[in-house]
Design a protein around this motif. Structure first.
Motif, PDB file in Angstrom:
ATOM      1  N   GLU A  39      41.925 -32.193 -41.396  1.00  0.00           N
ATOM      2  CA  GLU A  39      43.047 -32.308 -41.856  1.00  0.00           C
ATOM      3  C   GLU A  39      43.534 -33.826 -41.978  1.00  0.00           C
ATOM      4  O   GLU A  39      44.127 -34.145 -43.052  1.00  0.00           O
ATOM      5  CB  GLU A  39      44.115 -31.838 -40.653  1.00  0.00           C
ATOM      6  CG  GLU A  39      44.541 -30.309 -40.799  1.00  0.00           C
ATOM      7  CD  GLU A  39      45.796 -30.004 -39.923  1.00  0.00           C
ATOM      8  OE1 GLU A  39      45.998 -31.139 -39.195  1.00  0.00           O
ATOM      9  OE2 GLU A  39      46.225 -28.837 -39.807  1.00  0.00           O
ATOM     10  N   ALA A  40      43.031 -34.655 -41.185  1.00  0.00           N
ATOM     11  CA  ALA A  40      43.295 -35.944 -41.102  1.00  0.00           C
ATOM     12  C   ALA A  40      42.693 -36.732 -42.345  1.00  0.00           C
ATOM     13  O   ALA A  40      43.304 -37.465 -42.994  1.00  0.00           O
ATOM     14  CB  ALA A  40      42.802 -36.650 -39.917  1.00  0.00           C
ATOM     15  N   PHE A  41      41.318 -36.288 -42.533  1.00  0.00           N
ATOM     16  CA  PHE A  41      40.816 -36.830 -43.780  1.00  0.00           C
ATOM     17  C   PHE A  41      41.409 -36.381 -45.258  1.00  0.00           C
ATOM     18  O   PHE A  41      41.658 -37.114 -46.070  1.00  0.00           O
ATOM     19  CB  PHE A  41      39.361 -36.620 -43.804  1.00  0.00           C
ATOM     20  CG  PHE A  41      38.679 -37.359 -42.941  1.00  0.00           C
ATOM     21  CD1 PHE A  41      38.401 -38.669 -43.349  1.00  0.00           C
ATOM     22  CD2 PHE A  41      38.073 -37.074 -41.702  1.00  0.00           C
ATOM     23  CE1 PHE A  41      37.613 -39.626 -42.716  1.00  0.00           C
ATOM     24  CE2 PHE A  41      37.636 -37.982 -40.804  1.00  0.00           C
ATOM     25  CZ  PHE A  41      37.263 -39.277 -41.232  1.00  0.00           C
ATOM     26  N   TYR A  43      44.603 -35.512 -45.386  1.00  0.00           N
ATOM     27  CA  TYR A  43      45.937 -36.257 -45.320  1.00  0.00           C
ATOM     28  C   TYR A  43      45.225 -37.707 -46.447  1.00  0.00           C
ATOM     29  O   TYR A  43      46.177 -38.137 -47.125  1.00  0.00           O
ATOM     30  CB  TYR A  43      46.193 -36.626 -44.043  1.00  0.00           C
ATOM     31  CG  TYR A  43      47.593 -37.410 -43.904  1.00  0.00           C
ATOM     32  CD1 TYR A  43      48.671 -36.709 -44.031  1.00  0.00           C
ATOM     33  CD2 TYR A  43      47.602 -38.628 -43.839  1.00  0.00           C
ATOM     34  CE1 TYR A  43      49.902 -37.345 -43.740  1.00  0.00           C
ATOM     35  CE2 TYR A  43      48.690 -39.437 -43.573  1.00  0.00           C
ATOM     36  CZ  TYR A  43      49.867 -38.711 -43.531  1.00  0.00           C
ATOM     37  OH  TYR A  43      51.134 -39.508 -43.177  1.00  0.00           O
ATOM     38  N   LEU A  44      44.252 -38.293 -45.810  1.00  0.00           N
ATOM     39  CA  LEU A  44      43.870 -39.567 -46.426  1.00  0.00           C
ATOM     40  C   LEU A  44      43.239 -39.563 -47.992  1.00  0.00           C
ATOM     41  O   LEU A  44      43.570 -40.498 -48.651  1.00  0.00           O
ATOM     42  CB  LEU A  44      42.695 -40.117 -45.834  1.00  0.00           C
ATOM     43  CG  LEU A  44      43.272 -40.677 -44.337  1.00  0.00           C
ATOM     44  CD1 LEU A  44      41.901 -41.109 -43.592  1.00  0.00           C
ATOM     45  CD2 LEU A  44      44.235 -41.783 -44.371  1.00  0.00           C
ATOM     46  N   ASN A 178      34.950 -35.678 -44.654  1.00  0.00           N
ATOM     47  CA  ASN A 178      34.743 -37.053 -43.969  1.00  0.00           C
ATOM     48  C   ASN A 178      33.462 -37.680 -44.760  1.00  0.00           C
ATOM     49  O   ASN A 178      32.226 -37.278 -44.434  1.00  0.00           O
ATOM     50  CB  ASN A 178      34.569 -37.119 -42.478  1.00  0.00           C
ATOM     51  CG  ASN A 178      34.025 -38.339 -42.202  1.00  0.00           C
ATOM     52  OD1 ASN A 178      33.797 -39.366 -42.939  1.00  0.00           O
ATOM     53  ND2 ASN A 178      33.658 -38.399 -40.727  1.00  0.00           N
TER      54      ASN A 178
ATOM     55  N   ARG B  37      42.435 -34.377 -35.446  1.00  0.00           N
ATOM     56  CA  ARG B  37      43.319 -35.206 -36.253  1.00  0.00           C
ATOM     57  C   ARG B  37      43.276 -36.969 -35.472  1.00  0.00           C
ATOM     58  O   ARG B  37      42.927 -37.814 -36.190  1.00  0.00           O
ATOM     59  CB  ARG B  37      44.819 -34.986 -36.598  1.00  0.00           C
ATOM     60  CG  ARG B  37      44.904 -33.929 -37.343  1.00  0.00           C
ATOM     61  CD  ARG B  37      46.498 -33.843 -37.782  1.00  0.00           C
ATOM     62  NE  ARG B  37      47.606 -33.634 -36.932  1.00  0.00           N
ATOM     63  CZ  ARG B  37      47.783 -32.252 -36.282  1.00  0.00           C
ATOM     64  NH1 ARG B  37      46.956 -31.352 -36.671  1.00  0.00           N
ATOM     65  NH2 ARG B  37      48.485 -32.352 -35.198  1.00  0.00           N
ATOM     66  N   PHE B  41      41.244 -40.188 -36.887  1.00  0.00           N
ATOM     67  CA  PHE B  41      41.708 -41.629 -37.220  1.00  0.00           C
ATOM     68  C   PHE B  41      41.191 -42.560 -36.183  1.00  0.00           C
ATOM     69  O   PHE B  41      41.109 -43.849 -36.550  1.00  0.00           O
ATOM     70  CB  PHE B  41      43.222 -41.675 -36.938  1.00  0.00           C
ATOM     71  CG  PHE B  41      44.320 -41.146 -38.104  1.00  0.00           C
ATOM     72  CD1 PHE B  41      44.097 -41.923 -39.277  1.00  0.00           C
ATOM     73  CD2 PHE B  41      44.517 -39.829 -38.285  1.00  0.00           C
ATOM     74  CE1 PHE B  41      44.893 -41.327 -40.271  1.00  0.00           C
ATOM     75  CE2 PHE B  41      45.132 -39.110 -39.306  1.00  0.00           C
ATOM     76  CZ  PHE B  41      45.327 -40.128 -40.417  1.00  0.00           C
TER      77      PHE B  41
END
Lengths: 243, 243
Positions: A39-41, A43-44, A178, B37, B41
């Motif tokens: 999810e974080a990647f 988002y990026l 990633n 997440r 980061f």
């Protein structure tokens, strides 16, 4: 329960589905953490398929088209997130589908198989053998499936298995958000994209592709270049947040 | 089970602890995704406290020092990851500690309280009231705790509550690894760092700080500037991966 006008509605629905699948034993608890990282990647990269991802998806389709015996390796997260997309890829490309789990139990294999079959996929069955040199249960695979595949498509892969499969001379295509991960760097080809977007991109690219086109794409690609381009896209996206 | 020489040993141990806490009902399943997440980061800032994080931690200490009634809000992830660091912060700063949960049940509150008390923390108790204008259970807090705090330190916060607390005129200090998140942007001050690193940085900064120094730090800080610097640090870290 989640209001449809919530700014992160889709993401919250997906999270709830994964949490439900975890309660049902389909997704491993560690799979929830892995999903968070993805999810974080995502988002990026702006939560959309980048130009580089589209290019990589075309190469993935070409590799699939030229493979003799391609097999899609499915784990709990992949089934929970993208069972229908897996079934559609199989329908178009004819690839085998095998369930392969880090946290393996016969019950989990059965449940994941059922999810895939419910959306029309045909799942390889048989007695797994320890065919990949790994300590954990991802070593277990079917002699007629991943055991004899020339190409393994492994969404959401772990680095160890990716490395082991490459050392065995297999073509490994991975889908990993990633671009810096060991998996991303070890694979023959990495599609840096979210699963439910990437699988349809590969399927659609396959449908329109000739063997000649596929051969040209496979001759011309460079995974290192694609990963560098994916990193550059994140840098560009982040830089837009700077004044 | 995890070999200590594994390149990601610490991370894997933390993941296992969180998964165990999830099985015991201390960490919500959604908390595992949130941890993923954060991991992503943290990876992007090189898994160390950046210069900007250290600067922000000093400002956090200054805000705590000048607050009349500061309260640390603890959820399942914070307790599972950093109970000892919370207790130490309380020991040095004298802040209140209150358990505040999105997925609230009396059983979870009790378990999290026990984890905190086991490492020497003193946890506020009483009957929670719906004092924050929110639909979900994070609205519930203690009249003598978050309900009357002038400063709320909320690690791993959600954007909605951060916004509601700010609208109520509270000083909100958050610890959030995503400098682009709504929480990060809504808070009075955001420390972009991993919890078990950030809390000791705040505690140590507090120990050596005079009131005059604190007043100067609080006058001079700009959260927007700090967030921009944190984003720039990620961009620099990522750019190093580019040829």
């Amino acid at each position: 329960m989640i209001p449809p006008d919530h700014p992160r509605y889709r993401q919250l629905v997906v999270r709830e589905r994964l949490a439900r699948c975890a309660r049902e034993g389909i997704v491993a608890l560690e799979g929830l953490t892995a999903h968070g990282r993805a999810e974080a990647f995502d988002y990026l990269i702006g939560e959309k398929s980048t130009a580089t991802a589209r290019e990589a998806a075309r190469v993935a389709a070409a590799l699939l088209l030229l493979a003799r015996h391609p097999v899609l390796s499915v784990n709990g997260n992949t089934a929970a997130l993208a069972a229908a997309e897996c079934a559609r890829l199989q329908e178009v490309t004819g690839c085998g589908i095998e369930v392969n789990l880090f946290h393996r139990s016969e019950e989990r294999v059965r449940r994941i198989t059922r999810i895939l079959e419910d959306v029309g996929a045909s799942v390889l069955a048989g007695t797994p053998e320890r065919l990949i040199p790994l300590q954990h249960d991802r070593a277990l695979c079917l002699p007629g499936g991943i055991g004899s595949a020339d190409l393994v498509l492994v969404p959401l892969e772990d680095g160890d298995r990716c490395e082991a499969l490459r050392a065995m001379g297999r073509t490994v295509v991975t889908i990993d958000l990633n671009p810096l991960s060991r998996t991303a760097r070890m694979a023959t080809l990495t599609v840096v994209d979210e699963l439910t977007r990437a699988l349809p991109l590969i399927t659609e690219a396959y449908r329109g592709m000739t063997r000649t086109e596929a051969e040209a794409l496979v001759r011309g690609f460079d995974n290192h270049y694609l990963l560098q381009a994916a990193i550059a896209e994140i840098v560009r996206e982040l830089s837009r947040a700077l004044d």
